[in-house]
Design a protein around this motif. Structure first.
Motif, PDB file in Angstrom:
ATOM      1  N   THR A   1     -11.353   6.640   9.123  1.00  0.00           N
ATOM      2  CA  THR A   1     -11.462   6.925   7.505  1.00  0.00           C
ATOM      3  C   THR A   1     -10.754   6.143   6.993  1.00  0.00           C
ATOM      4  OG1 THR A   1     -12.287   9.193   8.932  1.00  0.00           O
ATOM      5  CG2 THR A   1     -10.740   9.345   7.056  1.00  0.00           C
ATOM      6  N   LEU A   2      -9.517   6.457   7.083  1.00  0.00           N
ATOM      7  CA  LEU A   2      -8.883   5.712   6.288  1.00  0.00           C
ATOM      8  C   LEU A   2      -8.607   4.337   5.856  1.00  0.00           C
ATOM      9  CD1 LEU A   2      -5.523   5.718   5.577  1.00  0.00           C
ATOM     10  CD2 LEU A   2      -4.637   4.804   7.394  1.00  0.00           C
ATOM     11  N   PHE A   3      -9.693   3.475   6.927  1.00  0.00           N
ATOM     12  CA  PHE A   3      -9.784   1.799   6.497  1.00  0.00           C
ATOM     13  C   PHE A   3     -11.217   1.933   5.761  1.00  0.00           C
ATOM     14  CE2 PHE A   3      -7.300  -0.497   8.939  1.00  0.00           C
ATOM     15  CZ  PHE A   3      -7.692  -1.561   8.345  1.00  0.00           C
ATOM     16  N   ARG A   4     -11.733   3.089   5.167  1.00  0.00           N
ATOM     17  CA  ARG A   4     -13.398   3.186   4.418  1.00  0.00           C
ATOM     18  C   ARG A   4     -12.184   4.118   2.982  1.00  0.00           C
ATOM     19  NH1 ARG A   4     -18.735   4.213   6.263  1.00  0.00           N
ATOM     20  NH2 ARG A   4     -18.844   5.643   4.754  1.00  0.00           N
ATOM     21  N   ILE A   5     -11.504   4.697   3.129  1.00  0.00           N
ATOM     22  CA  ILE A   5     -10.848   4.930   2.162  1.00  0.00           C
ATOM     23  C   ILE A   5     -10.264   4.109   1.216  1.00  0.00           C
ATOM     24  CG2 ILE A   5      -8.602   6.092   1.232  1.00  0.00           C
ATOM     25  CD1 ILE A   5      -9.085   8.628   3.030  1.00  0.00           C
ATOM     26  N   LEU A   6      -9.494   3.148   1.929  1.00  0.00           N
ATOM     27  CA  LEU A   6      -8.876   2.001   1.388  1.00  0.00           C
ATOM     28  C   LEU A   6      -9.552   1.543   1.090  1.00  0.00           C
ATOM     29  CD1 LEU A   6      -5.981   1.117   4.175  1.00  0.00           C
ATOM     30  CD2 LEU A   6      -5.226   2.598   1.767  1.00  0.00           C
TER      31      LEU A   6
ATOM     32  N   ILE B   1       0.929  -1.030   0.013  1.00  0.00           N
ATOM     33  CA  ILE B   1       0.114   0.168  -0.283  1.00  0.00           C
ATOM     34  C   ILE B   1       0.901   0.659   0.183  1.00  0.00           C
ATOM     35  CG2 ILE B   1      -1.927   1.598   1.636  1.00  0.00           C
ATOM     36  CD1 ILE B   1      -2.876  -1.172   2.485  1.00  0.00           C
ATOM     37  N   GLN B   2       0.261   1.790  -0.917  1.00  0.00           N
ATOM     38  CA  GLN B   2       1.202   3.423  -1.242  1.00  0.00           C
ATOM     39  C   GLN B   2       0.354   4.474  -0.380  1.00  0.00           C
ATOM     40  OE1 GLN B   2       4.874   3.890  -2.073  1.00  0.00           O
ATOM     41  NE2 GLN B   2       4.376   5.871  -1.185  1.00  0.00           N
ATOM     42  N   LEU B   3       0.634   5.240   0.033  1.00  0.00           N
ATOM     43  CA  LEU B   3      -0.027   7.089   0.202  1.00  0.00           C
ATOM     44  C   LEU B   3       0.084   8.013  -0.299  1.00  0.00           C
ATOM     45  CD1 LEU B   3      -2.384   5.304   3.625  1.00  0.00           C
ATOM     46  CD2 LEU B   3      -3.018   4.854   0.775  1.00  0.00           C
ATOM     47  N   ASP B   4       0.609   8.906  -0.619  1.00  0.00           N
ATOM     48  CA  ASP B   4       1.037  10.042  -0.760  1.00  0.00           C
ATOM     49  C   ASP B   4       0.290  10.767  -0.830  1.00  0.00           C
ATOM     50  OD1 ASP B   4       3.923   8.564  -2.103  1.00  0.00           O
ATOM     51  OD2 ASP B   4       2.681   8.182  -3.488  1.00  0.00           O
ATOM     52  N   CYS B   5       0.244  11.928   0.622  1.00  0.00           N
ATOM     53  CA  CYS B   5      -0.461  12.981   0.417  1.00  0.00           C
ATOM     54  C   CYS B   5      -1.861  12.706   0.596  1.00  0.00           C
ATOM     55  CB  CYS B   5       0.147  13.917  -0.366  1.00  0.00           C
ATOM     56  SG  CYS B   5       1.868  14.825  -0.145  1.00  0.00           S
ATOM     57  N   VAL B   6      -2.592  11.865   1.143  1.00  0.00           N
ATOM     58  CA  VAL B   6      -3.882  11.150   1.373  1.00  0.00           C
ATOM     59  C   VAL B   6      -4.283  12.266   2.526  1.00  0.00           C
ATOM     60  CG1 VAL B   6      -5.510   9.667   1.304  1.00  0.00           C
ATOM     61  CG2 VAL B   6      -3.638   9.579   0.441  1.00  0.00           C
ATOM     62  N   SER B   7      -5.667  12.602   2.625  1.00  0.00           N
ATOM     63  CA  SER B   7      -5.822  13.427   3.543  1.00  0.00           C
ATOM     64  C   SER B   7      -7.251  13.156   3.375  1.00  0.00           C
ATOM     65  CB  SER B   7      -5.339  15.290   3.859  1.00  0.00           C
ATOM     66  OG  SER B   7      -6.315  15.751   1.936  1.00  0.00           O
ATOM     67  N   LYS B   8      -8.437  13.585   4.333  1.00  0.00           N
ATOM     68  CA  LYS B   8      -9.852  13.753   3.976  1.00  0.00           C
ATOM     69  C   LYS B   8     -10.831  14.701   5.019  1.00  0.00           C
ATOM     70  CE  LYS B   8     -13.755  12.562   2.391  1.00  0.00           C
ATOM     71  NZ  LYS B   8     -14.320  12.705   1.567  1.00  0.00           N
TER      72      LYS B   8
ATOM     73  N   MET C   1      -4.021  -3.501  10.517  1.00  0.00           N
ATOM     74  CA  MET C   1      -4.663  -3.986  10.855  1.00  0.00           C
ATOM     75  C   MET C   1      -5.151  -3.247  11.615  1.00  0.00           C
ATOM     76  SD  MET C   1      -4.659  -6.497  13.976  1.00  0.00           S
ATOM     77  CE  MET C   1      -3.092  -5.688  14.181  1.00  0.00           C
ATOM     78  N   ALA C   2      -6.751  -3.032  12.461  1.00  0.00           N
ATOM     79  CA  ALA C   2      -6.380  -1.728  12.661  1.00  0.00           C
ATOM     80  C   ALA C   2      -7.769  -2.244  14.483  1.00  0.00           C
ATOM     81  CB  ALA C   2      -7.587  -0.780  12.274  1.00  0.00           C
TER      82      ALA C   2
ATOM     83  N   PRO D   1      -5.532 -13.752  -0.843  1.00  0.00           N
ATOM     84  CA  PRO D   1      -5.735 -12.799  -0.845  1.00  0.00           C
ATOM     85  C   PRO D   1      -3.954 -11.647  -0.771  1.00  0.00           C
ATOM     86  CG  PRO D   1      -6.724 -12.800   1.547  1.00  0.00           C
ATOM     87  CD  PRO D   1      -6.299 -14.010   1.095  1.00  0.00           C
ATOM     88  N   GLU D   2      -4.034 -11.057  -1.560  1.00  0.00           N
ATOM     89  CA  GLU D   2      -2.312 -10.221  -1.823  1.00  0.00           C
ATOM     90  C   GLU D   2      -1.792  -9.934  -0.155  1.00  0.00           C
ATOM     91  OE1 GLU D   2      -0.241  -8.384  -5.121  1.00  0.00           O
ATOM     92  OE2 GLU D   2      -1.632  -9.650  -6.047  1.00  0.00           O
ATOM     93  N   ILE D   3      -3.105  -8.717   0.284  1.00  0.00           N
ATOM     94  CA  ILE D   3      -3.297  -8.312   1.375  1.00  0.00           C
ATOM     95  C   ILE D   3      -4.408  -8.135   1.869  1.00  0.00           C
ATOM     96  CG2 ILE D   3      -3.044  -5.836   1.961  1.00  0.00           C
ATOM     97  CD1 ILE D   3      -2.687  -4.934  -0.533  1.00  0.00           C
ATOM     98  N   LEU D   4      -4.334  -8.070   3.319  1.00  0.00           N
ATOM     99  CA  LEU D   4      -6.035  -9.190   4.398  1.00  0.00           C
ATOM    100  C   LEU D   4      -5.657  -6.623   5.159  1.00  0.00           C
ATOM    101  CD1 LEU D   4      -5.119 -11.834   5.925  1.00  0.00           C
ATOM    102  CD2 LEU D   4      -6.822 -11.052   4.720  1.00  0.00           C
ATOM    103  N   LEU D   5      -7.104  -6.918   4.766  1.00  0.00           N
ATOM    104  CA  LEU D   5      -6.589  -5.667   5.564  1.00  0.00           C
ATOM    105  C   LEU D   5      -8.442  -5.907   6.804  1.00  0.00           C
ATOM    106  CD1 LEU D   5      -8.211  -3.149   3.309  1.00  0.00           C
ATOM    107  CD2 LEU D   5      -6.234  -3.051   4.418  1.00  0.00           C
TER     108      LEU D   5
END
Length: 295
Positions: free
Chosen positions: A46-51, A7-14, A187-188, A150-154
């Motif tokens: 918020t971050l999980f909903r974005i992802l 996962i790559q996040l660049d300057c992500v805001s909400k 994981m949150a 999966p490759e990624i588990l949230l």
């Protein structure tokens, strides 16, 4: 291709209502387990909903498994397994029908693994979904996510609603996909035990601000409580020290054990005793003193 982050996040805001997730830039490596933690209202949901594509960020860009959501949303969803905090409501249909439907969405679906997991965690697929207990629904969510290979588990509060035995079982399953399949995990959770058992790296959020990423084992190795025979006039000047308390033996808390020991030795002060801090103590101090996170 192997160097592409999970996962790559660049300057992500909400920004919405009265909340602001400040610009966040992080890169999560493949094959590692990350724990996203912080108090309620810190921005984890918020971050999980974005992802998961349920919210669009106000600014910034996202890549998941090297893909951009706007251009490859379906491809991303086929690569990601998701265990929500509150299981999805599938209504009156039987659990077996839910499994049959979900299995068609994932090209790497492993039917044998699904059957084995259902048997091992004792989930009956004959009853209608809405008659299942919360714990059974959470177990089924785990089985669906893992069977997709999966490759990624949230994982959003993954152990919430599970009994002790189910927690242990799925913790073992997470370790398996991390070690044997190179799956990446984000994981949150509010549960320190989950962080201690599962995570490699801690991502710390507070009030919408990202405080940094920290290797769990490094924190446990470096954070110590020290008792010393005398206290200097300005304890805050002792290298690494974040808290102190006077007493018959003076107590120091340091986030850099080696640096503090060297400072005390050079200053002629003796350490009488040293103990490690528990992870919840460390995280509480870090949240209370965010300036430590950048030092």
């Amino acid at each position: 291709m192997n160097n592409i982050p999970a996962i790559q996040l660049d300057c992500v805001s909400k920004s919405y209502n009265d909340f602001m997730l400040e610009p966040l830039s992080i890169s999560l490596e493949k094959g590692l387990s990350y724990a996203l933690i912080g108090p309620n209202g810190s921005g984890k949901s918020t971050l999980f909903r974005i992802l998961n594509g349920l919210l669009q960020p106000s600014t910034g860009s996202i890549q998941i498994a090297g893909l951009t959501p706007k251009l490859a949303d379906v491809d991303i969803k086929m690569r990601v397994g998701y265990v929500p905090e509150s299981p999805t409501d599938h209504g009156q249909v039987r659990a077996s029908e839910v499994i049959d439907f979900i299995s068609r969405l994932y090209p790497r679906w492993d039917g044998k693994l699904c059957a084995d997991l259902l048997e091992q965690c004792e989930v009956s697929t004959d009853q209608s979904y809405n008659r299942m207990s919360k714990g059974m629904k959470k177990k089924l969510s785990f089985v669906l996510a893992l069977s997709a290979r999966p490759e990624i588990l949230l994982l959003d509060e993954p152990m919430d609603g599970l009994d002790f035995f189910a927690q242990k079982f799925f913790t073992e399953q997470i370790h398996h996909v991390l070690q044997q399949e190179g799956t990446s995990v984000l994981m949150a959770t509010h549960r320190v035990e989950d962080i201690r058992r599962i995570s490699d790296v801690i991502l710390l959020l507070n009030k919408g601000r990202f405080l940094g990423e920290f290797e769990k084992d490094h924190l446990l190795d470096q954070w110590k409580t020290l008792w010393i025979d005398r206290l200097p006039p300005h304890p805050q000047e002792i290298a690494g020290v974040v808290e102190w308390e006077e007493g018959p033996l003076h107590r120091l808390v340091t986030h850099n054990h080696m640096q503090t020991v060297e400072y005390l030795a050079a200053s002629g002060m003796s350490i009488t005793r040293s103990t490690s801090l528990e992870l919840d103590e460390i995280l509480t101090i870090m949240l209370r003193n965010p300036h430590i996170c950048s030092s």
